[in-house]
Design an enzyme around this catalytic site. Sequence first.
Site, mmCIF file in Angstrom:
data_model
loop_
_atom_site.group_PDB
_atom_site.id
_atom_site.type_symbol
_atom_site.label_atom_id
_atom_site.label_comp_id
_atom_site.label_asym_id
_atom_site.label_seq_id
_atom_site.Cartn_x
_atom_site.Cartn_y
_atom_site.Cartn_z
ATOM 1 N N LYS A 78 0.816 -1.219 0.000
ATOM 2 C CA LYS A 78 0.000 0.000 0.000
ATOM 3 C C LYS A 78 0.848 1.268 0.000
ATOM 4 O O LYS A 78 0.618 2.180 -0.799
ATOM 5 C CB LYS A 78 -0.918 -0.017 1.220
ATOM 6 C CG LYS A 78 -1.582 1.303 1.546
ATOM 7 C CD LYS A 78 -2.394 1.201 2.821
ATOM 8 C CE LYS A 78 -1.519 0.986 4.029
ATOM 9 N NZ LYS A 78 -0.701 2.176 4.366
ATOM 10 N N THR A 79 1.830 1.322 0.892
ATOM 11 C CA THR A 79 2.650 2.524 1.007
ATOM 12 C C THR A 79 3.435 2.773 -0.268
ATOM 13 O O THR A 79 3.590 3.916 -0.708
ATOM 14 C CB THR A 79 3.604 2.398 2.206
ATOM 15 O OG1 THR A 79 2.846 2.143 3.387
ATOM 16 C CG2 THR A 79 4.402 3.675 2.391
ATOM 17 N N ASP B 136 -4.259 8.315 3.075
ATOM 18 C CA ASP B 136 -3.810 6.994 3.520
ATOM 19 C C ASP B 136 -4.704 6.499 4.650
ATOM 20 O O ASP B 136 -5.264 7.292 5.417
ATOM 21 C CB ASP B 136 -2.354 7.090 3.986
ATOM 22 C CG ASP B 136 -1.722 5.724 4.210
ATOM 23 O OD1 ASP B 136 -2.290 4.724 3.742
ATOM 24 O OD2 ASP B 136 -0.650 5.662 4.837
ATOM 25 N N GLU B 137 -4.839 5.185 4.773
ATOM 26 C CA GLU B 137 -5.613 4.553 5.860
ATOM 27 C C GLU B 137 -7.010 5.163 5.978
ATOM 28 O O GLU B 137 -7.482 5.515 7.064
ATOM 29 C CB GLU B 137 -4.865 4.697 7.196
ATOM 30 C CG GLU B 137 -3.457 4.128 7.199
ATOM 31 C CD GLU B 137 -3.423 2.601 7.232
ATOM 32 O OE1 GLU B 137 -4.493 1.981 7.101
ATOM 33 O OE2 GLU B 137 -2.330 2.041 7.386
ATOM 34 N N GLN C 42 -9.307 -3.870 7.910
ATOM 35 C CA GLN C 42 -8.389 -3.468 8.977
ATOM 36 C C GLN C 42 -8.873 -2.218 9.706
ATOM 37 O O GLN C 42 -8.079 -1.502 10.305
ATOM 38 C CB GLN C 42 -6.982 -3.237 8.420
ATOM 39 C CG GLN C 42 -6.334 -4.482 7.843
ATOM 40 C CD GLN C 42 -4.876 -4.272 7.496
ATOM 41 O OE1 GLN C 42 -4.018 -4.126 8.359
ATOM 42 N NE2 GLN C 42 -4.568 -4.254 6.202
ATOM 43 N N ARG D 104 -0.145 -10.076 10.810
ATOM 44 C CA ARG D 104 1.155 -9.493 11.183
ATOM 45 C C ARG D 104 2.263 -10.527 11.015
ATOM 46 O O ARG D 104 3.443 -10.183 10.996
ATOM 47 C CB ARG D 104 1.171 -9.024 12.646
ATOM 48 C CG ARG D 104 0.194 -7.931 13.050
ATOM 49 C CD ARG D 104 0.211 -6.759 12.122
ATOM 50 N NE ARG D 104 -0.818 -6.909 11.104
ATOM 51 C CZ ARG D 104 -0.876 -6.208 9.985
ATOM 52 N NH1 ARG D 104 0.051 -5.326 9.723
ATOM 53 N NH2 ARG D 104 -1.845 -6.391 9.110
#
Length: 812
Positions: free
Chosen positions: A79-80, A267-268, A314, A662
């Site tokens: 994503k980043t 973002d997010e 998420q 994770r």
Amino acid sequence: MPFADRHHALRDGLGAPAPNRKPSPRMTAAPPHRPSGPITSQLQPREPGYLKGLNAEQREAVETTDGPLLVLAGAGTGKTRVLTTRIAHILATRKARGGQILAVTFTNKAAREMKERIGQLVGASVEGMPWLGTFHSIGARILRRHAELVGLRPDFTILDTDDQIRLIKQLLAAENIDEKRWPARQFAGMLDAWKNRGLLPKDVSPADAGFFANGKGQKIYADYQARLKTLNAADFGDLLLEGIRLFRENPEVLAEFHDRFRYMLVDEYQDSNTAQYIWLQLLAKGPNSGGAGPAIDENGVSTSNICVVGDDDQSIYGWRGAEVDNILRFEKDFPGAKTIKLERNYRSTSNILSAASHLIAHNESRLGKTLQTDVGEQGEKISVTSVWDSEEEARQIGEEIEQYQRQGENLNDMAILVRASFQMREFEERFITLGLNYRVIGGPRFYERREIRDALAYLRIVAQPADDLALERIINVPKRGLGDATVQIVHDTARAANIPLLAAIRELVDTEELKPKQRATLRELVASIDDWAERTRTIPHFELAEQILDESGYTAMWQNDKSADAPGRLENLKELVRSMEEFENLGGFLEHIALVMDRDSGEGAEDAVSIMTLHSAKGLEFDTVFLPGWEEGLFPHQRALDESGLAGLEEERRLAYVGITRAKKRARISLAQNRRIHGLWQSAIPTRFLDELPADTVEVTDTGSSYGGYTYGGRAATRFDARDPFDSVYETPGWQRAQRQQAGRKSPGPLTIDGELVARSSGPSSAYDVGERVFHLKFGYGTVTAVEGNKLSIDFEKAGPKKVLDSFVKRR
């Protein structure tokens, strides 16, 4: 276009003609052949380097620059990289300059990382991006440009939580509200919730306001906002709430920023709250949309160049105001929006992704996607282990970590992710016993320490004379002989004249309201503050900070303190002064401190196991992840179920999804049959999430110490549900069925029962005898009626017949 610029454009793949310049027929005619010499080959358009290595979906997300775009990015899908490469692409193709791009993140750490990555791709161009930062930092920047329009001055102070609580206490006292019955922190939580929903005092419903101080909540909110204006201050919620009011009441200001931001990236997005949603919508819509929706063309398609990146699976911060619906309704908010799903995971093995995807599929409120691994291996199965209690759980995990360490694995690559912070204590005590290095993520922040807060208060009053809360904190620190009565007179004078405390002190030192000694002390304090303020013009701010701490007597106060922590406090003050050297001036440093949301632990160099809550783990990854406490009531947490019902359950399931994803190589789930919560032992049953994991990705292990022997794929109610762990094995249907089968056998050979052990009696014989009177902390007094190993059947006076371990009772 000059040859040099044209050369660079061609080299970067930007061969488009200059704006407002029509290509001539000669320029558009196809040449008879394309030269390919050593010089001309360098002039031919080539694919930009930043696009190399992107998969098809990532590249599509980067190159889709026009119109609204939703990038639905699963865990570990890059994503980043997509977000930063997209910004680099916009800059490289000259679709916008750095100052025309709004890039919003949720943490300062994420903003720094994004800026660093963009810098690696496009070089110095990233320095021209003033609108890359968190919601709050960008909101503060916009407010400072137009502070007068919302009743503030450009140098307004940003209050932290501690100052906010103190201000609320003052307002409660003024209204004669009992602070013990109606705590200031409770009202601060209500304020935060209202501001997260974008509500001004006039917008709060009587029902909402009625929950505090018998209906006075709305008035206190209004008084609080008015007091902030007097102090020339804003809290964190105001940085967006006042920005919303600024945009709504001043269309020309909204038009200015709407026109400025040619591209918006968020973002997010799944973590955005209502206020952030409204703020973004206003900027994307502009002032001419009438508030009905984003700007659309004649075909009803949105023309906003807004790109949001996030993962609805998420969204785990509903408890602090995040609205997962914001991302779920993006396509409705922006008609014609394009959705690109990133489903290729670069982090975890196939078993881990399969388990996580199967689990999250039980949620109804989601857009839907299925992660696929790019790691190229199936990997270990997720292990599920049942233990007797939390102490054994910590012991087992500690031993497993030591085993991995002996195999050459780093502790930094292991993490323990708990649902509730109280679970950490067992692990900390165990690791201390074992001598294992560990770090607790999410502990007290550096800037929340007492000595740092005091030092910052001195700096704030020098930078902003109207900051009453800062002055209150240091007016008698170190001790100056100013009692409560003196401070009260200062408060009364300031309130009567509606002026800041420092201005009130200036008046009082020239009158007779105070005793001569107090007047002299206050006169000296005012003179010192004026002198320090004057020095800000002539000496570096970090040198001034050191002088302020010395001349105020604050440094000497800790030097004279003989407590064990005094040396550490002095070191912290030195570190504070050193940290100021990175900033241009005092104002910039103070704003940075107010906006810092992340914790930089500084412990990354030490090899240590990370212990943190599942909420703190989002965005991180580890080779090995331990997930203890997968029990009903703890996970999903009972409070989430009670307060939010199905929505709370789905958020808890998203939290489980985050925990599993994770892990890169292995995930270890454990559950205890007994757990001490808030000092009381409670029996536990397995979480419902375990039954939502696919059987072919899970391996159940038996520690050999748990009664009831949780088995995978067992009974109808739940694969992990055990019967009463103290029931005799001779009473179980399986044993009775086996006995019937044995009775029908011709040979008296040994009996074999297929399947896993259902129950086990363990432990030494009990020291208690039938007929003894005993006491149990939970069930009270009773008489032992039967003894089986270390298990007792007891007839309790109030609770009736029960079966318990003998270690839980005492003779009476």
